[in-house]
Motif scaffolding. Structure first.
Motif, PDB file in Angstrom:
ATOM      1  N   ALA A 141      -4.576   3.192   1.043  1.00  0.00           N
ATOM      2  CA  ALA A 141      -3.108   3.135   1.049  1.00  0.00           C
ATOM      3  C   ALA A 141      -2.564   2.598  -0.269  1.00  0.00           C
ATOM      4  N   GLU A 142      -3.412   1.869  -0.996  1.00  0.00           N
ATOM      5  CA  GLU A 142      -2.945   1.207  -2.218  1.00  0.00           C
ATOM      6  C   GLU A 142      -3.546   1.766  -3.506  1.00  0.00           C
ATOM      7  N   SER A 143      -4.704   2.464  -3.420  1.00  0.00           N
ATOM      8  CA  SER A 143      -5.383   2.881  -4.646  1.00  0.00           C
ATOM      9  C   SER A 143      -6.272   4.098  -4.398  1.00  0.00           C
ATOM     10  N   ASP A 144      -6.911   4.555  -5.496  1.00  0.00           N
ATOM     11  CA  ASP A 144      -7.854   5.664  -5.379  1.00  0.00           C
ATOM     12  C   ASP A 144      -9.297   5.172  -5.482  1.00  0.00           C
ATOM     13  N   THR A 145      -9.504   3.889  -5.196  1.00  0.00           N
ATOM     14  CA  THR A 145     -10.846   3.315  -5.260  1.00  0.00           C
ATOM     15  C   THR A 145     -11.784   4.056  -4.309  1.00  0.00           C
ATOM     16  N   PRO A 146     -12.903   4.569  -4.802  1.00  0.00           N
ATOM     17  CA  PRO A 146     -13.828   5.289  -3.914  1.00  0.00           C
ATOM     18  C   PRO A 146     -14.497   4.379  -2.902  1.00  0.00           C
TER      19      PRO A 146
END
Length: 222
Positions: A69-74
């Motif tokens: 919801a906050e980032s594109d962190t894998p």
């Protein structure tokens, strides 16, 4: 250096997996519960998350939802829950991969690197003067030229990088090499490995500036 948040409620897995990841050049922070993981994500940015589904005070699905919801962190789910519902739920939440326990460490490392490449998180570069270490591609160059390190030489260099600024005793280094080689390594062999590594990464191996000798104690990477 690539930063990984490992969220797992089994202390034995945390200890063993953290050691494997650090030996491969990754920076690792481990948390056992959903609450602790979410707090860690508020304080620190990570390049990848390894999540178990079943956690103390919650579950990995909630952590994954919060991250996406906050980032594109894998995110890679690492769990014994191999039923179809868990797999589909994890992937539907945006996870990049789903690895079932028990797993082979080398396969896990390969899939982590694959996800990092796919997601453009390959900036795991450490530079020491003209020495450049790419811990995702396992590539070491000096002045742009490949250093051609052996597997054990690379493992030894990563161990120094992961303990940068710390004095490492010969006993600690022997234990690291012994574990990597899978056979007994004596003190003379360690001397040979240090010498070979310096010949490849130092500008003047006779007067090393990267891996320094601390007289009477061991070695230190500045």
């Amino acid at each position: 250096m690539t930063k990984i948040l490992l969220v797992e409620d089994d202390s034995a897995i945390i200890e063993n997996l953290s050691a494997v990841l650090k030996a491969e050049g990754f920076w690792v922070q481990a948390e056992a519960g959903q609450k602790e993981a979410l707090e860690a994500l508020q304080k620190e940015s990570f390049d990848l998350l390894l999540l178990d589904v079943s956690l103390q005070n919650g579950n990995g699905f909630t952590v994954c939802s919060a991250v996406k919801a906050e980032s594109d962190t894998p995110v890679i789910f690492l769990t014994a829950s191999g039923d179809e519902f868990s797999v589909v739920t994890g992937l539907d939440l945006g996870a990049e991969d789903y690895i079932r326990k028990p797993f082979r460490p080398r396969e896990l490392i390969s899939r982590i690197r694959s996800v990092l490449r796919r997601c453009g998180k390959t900036g795991a570069i450490v530079e020491l003067g003209d020495l450049r270490v790419d811990t995702v591609r396992a590539l070491v160059t000096k002045g742009g030229a490949d250093c051609c390190l052996s597997a054990l030489e690379y493992r030894l260099l990563l161990f120094f990088l992961n303990h940068r600024g710390m004095v490492l005793t010969r006993g600690q280094l022997l234990e690291e090499i012994w574990d990597a080689a899978g056979e007994f390594v004596n003190d003379n062999t360690l001397t040979v490995y240090i010498k070979r590594l310096r010949e490849k990464i130092e500008t003047d191996p006779q007067n090393p500036t990267i891996i320094r000798t601390v007289r009477g104690l061991g070695y230190k990477l500045e």
